[in-house]
Design an enzyme around this catalytic site. Structure first.
Site, PDB file in Angstrom:
ATOM      1  N   GLU A 166       0.798  -1.232   0.000  1.00 50.48           N
ATOM      2  CA  GLU A 166       0.000   0.000   0.000  1.00 50.48           C
ATOM      3  C   GLU A 166       0.833   1.285   0.000  1.00 50.48           C
ATOM      4  O   GLU A 166       0.899   2.013   1.003  1.00 50.48           O
ATOM      5  CB  GLU A 166      -0.981  -0.010   1.176  1.00 50.48           C
ATOM      6  CG  GLU A 166      -1.966  -1.156   1.102  1.00 50.48           C
ATOM      7  CD  GLU A 166      -3.059  -1.113   2.155  1.00 50.48           C
ATOM      8  OE1 GLU A 166      -4.045  -1.850   2.009  1.00 50.48           O
ATOM      9  OE2 GLU A 166      -2.941  -0.316   3.127  1.00 50.48           O
ATOM     10  N   GLU A 350      -5.618  -8.412   0.228  1.00 56.32           N
ATOM     11  CA  GLU A 350      -6.302  -8.070   1.478  1.00 56.32           C
ATOM     12  C   GLU A 350      -7.752  -7.763   1.183  1.00 56.32           C
ATOM     13  O   GLU A 350      -8.075  -7.031   0.241  1.00 56.32           O
ATOM     14  CB  GLU A 350      -5.688  -6.840   2.160  1.00 56.32           C
ATOM     15  CG  GLU A 350      -4.365  -7.077   2.850  1.00 56.32           C
ATOM     16  CD  GLU A 350      -3.865  -5.828   3.571  1.00 56.32           C
ATOM     17  OE1 GLU A 350      -4.709  -4.998   3.995  1.00 56.32           O
ATOM     18  OE2 GLU A 350      -2.639  -5.673   3.686  1.00 56.32           O
TER      19      GLU A 350
END
Length: 437
Positions: A166, A350
């Site tokens: 991320e 995720e």
């Protein structure tokens, strides 16, 4: 109910994910301080004034946790190495840290779990933060050195390696919005971090390729950006947010350049000569990780760029206040394949929901429904031709949820933070029924 495993292609990988700082305990194993330790020590930064010093004590209880992965029937475990554990000062190797990850990977293989490694999940060594961290161009070579050290020890046994988790959180959330370490709110710092995090990725990819590494990727997070109303101003706000959040990283990685709607604000503060780095940033990948949780509505906000402010939406929400919108996962997977990645293999790395436990801490029927809906959304993307290879739930354990402390609970397994006792929830049982049937 979760869908049947047989509804997914043969070889489709099912797993669960964690992150080092959130579960290991940063006070163990001669780990050095990270900028998260510093951030957590500053009053007001963490909701419950906690830190990851003990976390879930995974450093000592890792065998129990891998047993839980195996017993649920998972194929793979997505984990991260702590840079501050591997190199406490950011540069000098800590043998005890590497020994821990060596044991951990061997433990996965002994249990039939494929190790999916992430090299960086936000715990920058404090010594490197002192030198400017992600604002300093030298972070690219520092990170490449970390990647080489970890690969030299673990690379012969891991199934895949992601450079970063991320980048939007590493750079924008942490340097512009100030919600994560290092907690800055500075557009110049954020702009440099937005570029340097990609440069670090590309430099590490080149270094790992030179060492013979294969199955290399990166993990990006995506968040649906919708206008809060029908006004042109709200549409413009959503377009800007989409460019910053959803397009900046994937476009650069795919050699498509930075989006103009984000360059309008970020561009004036980028480092000189940034254009020359774009070919390195676009180094070929073997796969892309996709993290998806929610959508956000945006309205126009007068004043300085980016002229956008979030508005609460009408959909059901998780403990985090995030709207539940499974179809957004299908939309992003299809959009990525159509506009950016083509036939590049994708993994949902995720997806999960925080849910506060009730009187029965194992009763998380809402989470079971959430998982089922998002697995069906992943299946819908496969039906539309997306080259999707796996799905990882976030997270295996309740854990330290960054600035929210120990309040939110994303885990398939309940953790009593006083005793460290692990108790599987109904969602863990649902996965076990699905994967071992």
């Amino acid at each position: 109910m979760l869908p049947n495993r047989s509804e997914f292609p043969e070889g489709f990988v099912f797993g669960a994910a964690t992150a080092a700082y959130q579960i290991e305990g940063s006070a163990f194993g001669n780990a050095g301080p990270s900028h998260w330790d510093t951030f957590a020590a500053t009053p007001g930064n963490i909701a419950d004034d906690s830190s990851g010093a003990r976390a879930c004590d995974h450093y000592r209880l890792w065998e129990t946790d891998l047993d839980l992965m195996r017993d649920a029937g998972f194929d793979a475990y997505r984990f991260s190495t702590s840079w501050a554990r591997v190199m406490p000062d950011g540069r000098t190797v800590n043998p005890e840290g590497l020994d821990f990850y060596d044991r951990l990977v061997d433990g996965m293989l002994a249990r039939g779990l494929q190790p999916f490694l992430t090299l960086y999940h936000w715990d920058l060594p404090a010594a490197l933060a002192d030198r400017g961290g992600w604002r300093n161009r030298d972070v690219a070579s520092w990170f490449a050195d970390h990647a080489r050290v970890v690969h030299a020890r673990l690379g012969d046994r891991v199934a895949s390696t992601a450079t970063l988790n991320e980048p939007w959180c590493i750079a924008w959330l942490s340097h512009f919005l100030g919600h994560h370490a290092p907690g800055m709110r500075d557009i110049r710092a954020a702009s440099r971090a937005m570029h340097h995090v990609l440069l670090a990725h590309g430099t590490a990819i080149q270094a790992l390729r030179a060492e013979g590494a294969r199955d290399l990727g990166v993990v990006l997070n995506f968040e649906t950006a919708h206008p809060a109303d029908d006004s042109p101003e709200a549409a413009a706000a959503a377009t800007t947010q989409d460019a910053i959040y959803n397009q900046w990283f994937i476009r650069a990685l795919m050699g498509q350049g930075y989006p103009q709607a984000a360059l309008d604000g970020i561009g004036p503060y980028l480092p000189d000569g940034w254009q020359d780095d774009m070919p390195r940033i676009a180094a070929p990948l073997d796969w892309l990780g996709v993290n998806y949780y929610t959508r956000v509505l945006h309205r126009h906000r007068p004043g300085l760029w980016p002229n956008a402010a979030p508005v609460p939406g009408p959909l059901a929400k998780t403990q985090m206040g995030w709207e539940i919108r499974p179809e957004g996962l299908t939309e992003f997977l299809v959009r990525l394949a159509r506009d950016h990645t083509g036939d590049l293999p994708l993994h949902v790395t995720e997806n999960g929901m925080a849910l506060e436990p009730g009187l029965d801490m194992t009763d998380d029927a809402a989470r079971v429904a959430f998982i089922g809906d998002h697995l069906r959304a992943a299946r819908a993307a496969l039906d539309q031709g997306v080259n999707l290879r796996g799905f990882f739930y976030w997270s295996l354990l309740d854990n330290y949820e960054w600035a929210f402390g120990y309040g939110p609970r994303f885990g398939l397994v309940h953790v009593d933070y006083r005793t460290m006792r692990r108790t599987p929830k109904a969602s863990w049982q649902a996965f076990r029924r699905m994967l071992t049937a």
